[in-house]
Motif scaffolding. Structure first.
Motif, PDB file in Angstrom:
ATOM      1  N   LEU A 147       5.342  -0.849 -11.093  1.00 50.52           N
ATOM      2  CA  LEU A 147       4.637   0.636 -10.848  1.00 50.52           C
ATOM      3  C   LEU A 147       4.434   0.548  -9.703  1.00 50.52           C
ATOM      4  O   LEU A 147       3.965   2.749  -9.272  1.00 50.52           O
ATOM      5  CB  LEU A 147       2.782  -0.103 -11.105  1.00 50.52           C
ATOM      6  N   PHE A 148       4.839   0.443  -8.749  1.00 50.21           N
ATOM      7  CA  PHE A 148       4.571   0.717  -7.161  1.00 50.21           C
ATOM      8  C   PHE A 148       5.014   0.618  -6.245  1.00 50.21           C
ATOM      9  O   PHE A 148       5.457   0.247  -4.873  1.00 50.21           O
ATOM     10  CB  PHE A 148       3.440  -0.521  -6.865  1.00 50.21           C
ATOM     11  N   LYS A 149       7.085   0.474  -6.834  1.00 46.93           N
ATOM     12  CA  LYS A 149       7.517   0.399  -6.019  1.00 46.93           C
ATOM     13  C   LYS A 149       7.564   1.754  -5.155  1.00 46.93           C
ATOM     14  O   LYS A 149       8.077   1.875  -3.537  1.00 46.93           O
ATOM     15  CB  LYS A 149       9.145   0.567  -6.495  1.00 46.93           C
ATOM     16  N   GLU A 150       7.219   2.983  -5.362  1.00 47.50           N
ATOM     17  CA  GLU A 150       7.767   3.867  -4.186  1.00 47.50           C
ATOM     18  C   GLU A 150       6.495   4.029  -3.308  1.00 47.50           C
ATOM     19  O   GLU A 150       6.342   4.592  -2.849  1.00 47.50           O
ATOM     20  CB  GLU A 150       7.772   5.067  -5.118  1.00 47.50           C
ATOM     21  N   GLN A 151       5.378   3.441  -3.651  1.00 52.24           N
ATOM     22  CA  GLN A 151       3.822   3.650  -2.934  1.00 52.24           C
ATOM     23  C   GLN A 151       3.462   2.347  -2.216  1.00 52.24           C
ATOM     24  O   GLN A 151       3.710   2.469  -1.446  1.00 52.24           O
ATOM     25  CB  GLN A 151       2.762   4.131  -4.051  1.00 52.24           C
TER      26      GLN A 151
ATOM     27  N   GLN B 252      -3.238   5.152   0.577  1.00 53.81           N
ATOM     28  CA  GLN B 252      -4.059   4.097   1.084  1.00 53.81           C
ATOM     29  C   GLN B 252      -4.485   3.985   2.623  1.00 53.81           C
ATOM     30  O   GLN B 252      -4.987   4.207   3.105  1.00 53.81           O
ATOM     31  CB  GLN B 252      -4.536   3.066  -0.082  1.00 53.81           C
ATOM     32  N   TYR B 253      -3.100   3.350   2.739  1.00 53.67           N
ATOM     33  CA  TYR B 253      -3.013   3.419   4.309  1.00 53.67           C
ATOM     34  C   TYR B 253      -3.258   4.393   5.337  1.00 53.67           C
ATOM     35  O   TYR B 253      -3.905   4.530   5.864  1.00 53.67           O
ATOM     36  CB  TYR B 253      -1.870   2.421   4.850  1.00 53.67           C
ATOM     37  N   LEU B 254      -2.097   5.433   4.609  1.00 55.36           N
ATOM     38  CA  LEU B 254      -2.573   7.147   5.241  1.00 55.36           C
ATOM     39  C   LEU B 254      -3.841   7.137   5.180  1.00 55.36           C
ATOM     40  O   LEU B 254      -4.571   7.487   6.322  1.00 55.36           O
ATOM     41  CB  LEU B 254      -1.680   8.058   4.940  1.00 55.36           C
ATOM     42  N   LYS B 255      -4.672   7.924   4.497  1.00 60.53           N
ATOM     43  CA  LYS B 255      -5.677   7.636   3.970  1.00 60.53           C
ATOM     44  C   LYS B 255      -6.988   6.733   5.320  1.00 60.53           C
ATOM     45  O   LYS B 255      -8.081   7.190   5.366  1.00 60.53           O
ATOM     46  CB  LYS B 255      -6.278   7.697   3.236  1.00 60.53           C
TER      47      LYS B 255
ATOM     48  N   PHE C 179      -6.941  16.770   0.804  1.00 62.48           N
ATOM     49  CA  PHE C 179      -5.913  16.789   0.225  1.00 62.48           C
ATOM     50  C   PHE C 179      -4.649  16.108  -0.278  1.00 62.48           C
ATOM     51  O   PHE C 179      -3.389  16.491  -0.920  1.00 62.48           O
ATOM     52  CB  PHE C 179      -5.520  17.886   0.638  1.00 62.48           C
ATOM     53  N   ILE C 180      -4.888  14.911   0.318  1.00 63.88           N
ATOM     54  CA  ILE C 180      -4.000  13.800   0.085  1.00 63.88           C
ATOM     55  C   ILE C 180      -4.799  13.082  -1.254  1.00 63.88           C
ATOM     56  O   ILE C 180      -5.403  12.766  -0.581  1.00 63.88           O
ATOM     57  CB  ILE C 180      -3.714  12.745   1.895  1.00 63.88           C
ATOM     58  N   ARG C 181      -3.738  12.505  -2.158  1.00 63.29           N
ATOM     59  CA  ARG C 181      -4.077  11.495  -3.487  1.00 63.29           C
ATOM     60  C   ARG C 181      -3.591  10.463  -2.992  1.00 63.29           C
ATOM     61  O   ARG C 181      -2.740   9.720  -2.283  1.00 63.29           O
ATOM     62  CB  ARG C 181      -3.585  12.664  -4.792  1.00 63.29           C
TER      63      ARG C 181
END
Length: 334
Positions: free
Chosen positions: A45-49, A54-57, A326-328
């Motif tokens: 589920l989270f291999k691309e993210q 969330q760290y970036l935000k 604007f960052i999801r």
């Protein structure tokens, strides 16, 4: 660079604290999801993210916080030169230093309260050029006319009743000394503030009043103390009362205020008379009356000032904040 509001430097303490708590929160969240979904499902589920957005935000929010703090610090840099024009008048303050100023109808005594009140008055009139005279039977120029009002206050602090060796009250000599201290080339912009608690012992002041008026000197008089008269205590160095001052006949001397004299002095020179039984002066009224006098240019000074630059950092904080909106947090998967 100068920071105008250094108190906000303490806010930087929260930056590492927020980072630490946020990372701990992410780790706890990650462990809970992994525990709930299983390691295989979680990695799929989270291999691309893997919480990268969330760290970036989080980091963007930290930068917003940092730039807001810098903005609150109000940094100033980039010198700007400007000319300050100073306008005012020449003011000489004359204080009675005769023994009668030790009378205690005003606690602790007239001299102590008068000096405190004149100090406040000097603060209120600090834009003007000022000088100081101590007087009794003679008059002494304690401080010549200067723009350094702190110097005038310093000389005032050192004045006491033993400042003038010749006792009595000779107002004519005060006026004469003031006339010779002011610039005789000018026929206006001059004020003499005269504070006394007693009677004049010499009638020569009338001639000096005419001369003062011709020189454009306005005399503002301040009467202090009991109008009915007050005995003058003589104390030793420890403050113990020894006796009261006596005249040559052995009678107690009473210090009486001659209001008619002081009113006449003010009226003849275009000034004003003020009375203070308690010693507390209505400085607002005195300053208002003196400020109504026409002023002159006293000095022009070139000063360097740092410019406020807080808005640069505030703009950056707002810009980063808008980007962050604007960052999801989660990317849609097909």
């Amino acid at each position: 660079m100068i920071l105008a509001n250094k108190i906000f430097l303490y806010f930087f303490i929260f930056v590492p604290l927020i980072l630490l708590l946020s990372f701990l929160g992410f780790l706890i969240k990650k462990n809970r999801i992994e525990k709930f979904a299983g390691s295989f499902v979680f990695s799929e589920l989270f291999k691309e993210q893997v919480f990268s957005r969330q760290y970036l935000k989080l980091f963007l929010n930290i930068f917003v916080f940092i730039f807001l703090i810098i903005s609150l610090l109000d940094p100033k840099f980039g010198k700007k030169e400007s000319v300050i024009k100073r306008k005012g008048i020449d003011i000489i303050i004359a204080i009675d230093t005769s023994l009668s100023m030790l009378a205690e109808d005003i606690k602790p005594n007239r001299m102590t309260i008068a000096k405190a009140e004149l100090g406040n008055l000097i603060d209120e009139l600090s834009i003007n050029k000022m000088g100081l005279i101590a007087f009794a039977g003679e008059s002494i120029l304690e401080c010549p006319l200067t723009l350094d009002y702190n110097a005038v206050k310093m000389f005032l602090d050192f004045i006491n009743v033993d400042e003038v060796p010749i006792q009595g009250t000779d107002i004519s000599k005060v006026i004469d000394l003031a006339i010779n201290t002011f610039d005789k080339k000018e026929k206006s912009y001059k004020v003499l503030i005269l504070l006394t608690d007693g009677e004049d012992h010499n009638s020569g002041y009338l001639k000096k009043l005419d001369e003062a008026a011709k020189e454009g000197i306005k005399i503002f008089t301040i009467g202090i103390g009991n109008k009915q008269g007050e005995m003058i205590p003589i104390r030793d160095e420890n403050g113990k009362l020894l006796e009261y001052k006596k005249d040559k006949y052995g009678k107690n001397v009473l210090s009486k205020l001659d209001e008619k004299l002081l009113q006449e002095i003010s009226n003849k020179t275009g000034g004003k008379y003020y009375y203070s039984k308690t010693g507390i002066l209505d400085t607002n009224l005195i300053v208002k009356d003196i400020n109504g006098i026409e002023t002159k240019s006293l000095s022009n000074s070139l000063i360097e000032q740092y410019e406020h630059k807080y808005y640069y950092f505030l703009i950056v904080a707002i810009f980063i904040f808008l980007i962050n909106l604007f960052i999801r947090e989660n990317k849609k998967y097909e």
